[in-house]
Design a protein around this motif. Sequence first.
Motif, short mmCIF file in Angstrom:
data_model
loop_
_atom_site.label_atom_id
_atom_site.label_comp_id
_atom_site.label_asym_id
_atom_site.label_seq_id
_atom_site.Cartn_x
_atom_site.Cartn_y
_atom_site.Cartn_z
N UNK A 21 0.12 -0.96 0.52
CA UNK A 21 -0.15 0.34 -0.08
C UNK A 21 1.00 1.43 -0.06
N UNK A 22 1.92 1.63 0.90
CA UNK A 22 3.09 2.22 0.99
C UNK A 22 3.68 2.55 -0.47
N UNK A 23 3.93 1.81 -1.15
CA UNK A 23 4.80 1.77 -2.26
C UNK A 23 3.18 2.13 -3.23
N UNK A 24 2.37 2.02 -2.98
CA UNK A 24 1.39 1.99 -4.37
C UNK A 24 0.59 3.60 -3.98
N UNK A 25 1.30 4.15 -2.94
CA UNK A 25 0.93 5.33 -2.72
C UNK A 25 2.26 6.15 -3.19
N UNK A 26 3.07 5.68 -3.20
CA UNK A 26 4.51 6.35 -3.35
C UNK A 26 4.31 6.60 -5.16
N UNK A 27 4.08 5.23 -5.52
CA UNK A 27 3.39 5.41 -6.84
C UNK A 27 2.74 6.41 -7.55
N UNK A 28 2.21 6.12 -7.50
CA UNK A 28 0.92 7.31 -7.34
C UNK A 28 1.71 8.79 -7.25
N UNK A 29 1.65 9.15 -5.89
CA UNK A 29 2.60 10.43 -5.67
C UNK A 29 3.87 10.48 -6.77
N UNK A 30 4.42 9.25 -7.83
CA UNK A 30 5.54 9.56 -8.65
C UNK A 30 4.94 9.88 -9.50
N UNK A 31 3.70 9.55 -9.98
CA UNK A 31 3.14 8.92 -11.19
C UNK A 31 2.57 11.00 -11.39
N UNK A 32 1.51 11.16 -9.76
CA UNK A 32 0.76 13.06 -10.30
C UNK A 32 1.80 14.38 -10.99
N UNK A 33 3.29 13.45 -9.93
CA UNK A 33 4.73 14.45 -10.75
C UNK A 33 4.98 14.19 -12.35
N UNK A 34 4.94 13.11 -12.65
CA UNK A 34 5.36 12.69 -13.65
C UNK A 34 4.43 13.58 -14.47
N UNK A 35 3.06 13.20 -14.04
CA UNK A 35 1.73 13.85 -15.10
C UNK A 35 2.02 15.33 -14.29
N UNK A 36 2.15 15.95 -13.56
CA UNK A 36 2.91 17.65 -14.07
C UNK A 36 3.33 18.00 -14.82
N UNK A 37 4.44 16.55 -14.81
CA UNK A 37 5.55 17.59 -15.63
C UNK A 37 5.52 17.61 -17.43
N UNK A 38 4.79 16.78 -17.73
CA UNK A 38 3.75 16.26 -18.58
C UNK A 38 2.94 17.45 -18.68
N UNK A 39 2.34 18.03 -18.39
CA UNK A 39 1.08 18.79 -18.43
C UNK A 39 1.81 20.04 -18.51
N UNK A 40 3.08 20.42 -17.35
CA UNK A 40 3.67 21.28 -17.49
C UNK A 40 4.06 21.66 -19.51
N UNK A 41 4.80 20.70 -19.25
CA UNK A 41 5.67 20.19 -21.22
C UNK A 41 4.60 20.39 -22.34
N UNK A 42 3.08 20.06 -22.13
CA UNK A 42 1.88 19.85 -22.85
C UNK A 42 1.96 21.57 -22.89
N UNK A 43 1.49 22.31 -21.98
CA UNK A 43 1.31 24.12 -21.91
C UNK A 43 2.73 24.42 -22.27
#
Length: 181
Positions: A21-43
Amino acid sequence: MMNEQDKDIQEENLANIEGTNSEDVANTQELSVEEKLQEELAKANDKYTRLFAEFDNYKKRTSRERVDLIQSAGKDVLNKLLPILDDFDRALAAMETANDIAPIKEGVDLVNQKFRKTLMQEGLKEMEDLIGQPFDAEYQEAITAIPAPSEDLKNKVIDVVEKGYFLNEKVIRFAKVVIGQ
């Protein structure tokens, strides 16, 4: 009751479940940071694309405006020259029926003066008094050199074959001259 070994296994399983569960939470946070970076790149890419398109439109617009300006500038000059063309037509018609040459010469001379005055108003200036002046390659083009008739005419203009002109103090046609050697 559970024995100690079963208890340890159960605790281990709970720990594994919690770790997952803690790894899933960490992966979710990492994906959200990755997703944020992808959104910034798209913008940033979208902003770049829009800026590039805007600049391309600007270049096209200024190019069209420049062409329009050149065409309209020529139109203004031509409109000023049309009355002189009419005067030439009248002079040619008068030459066909005239018995005396003197009035025809006078009329052509008047048309010539009007034409030169109109060109001067547009900024055209003739290069004058070149004969006897030192040769200047910035304003003159030597088409031939002949032996100087006297020592004081060496490297000076002896004859002007074609007049030179300035347009607003800039040379638009070099004077074609004969110089003495």
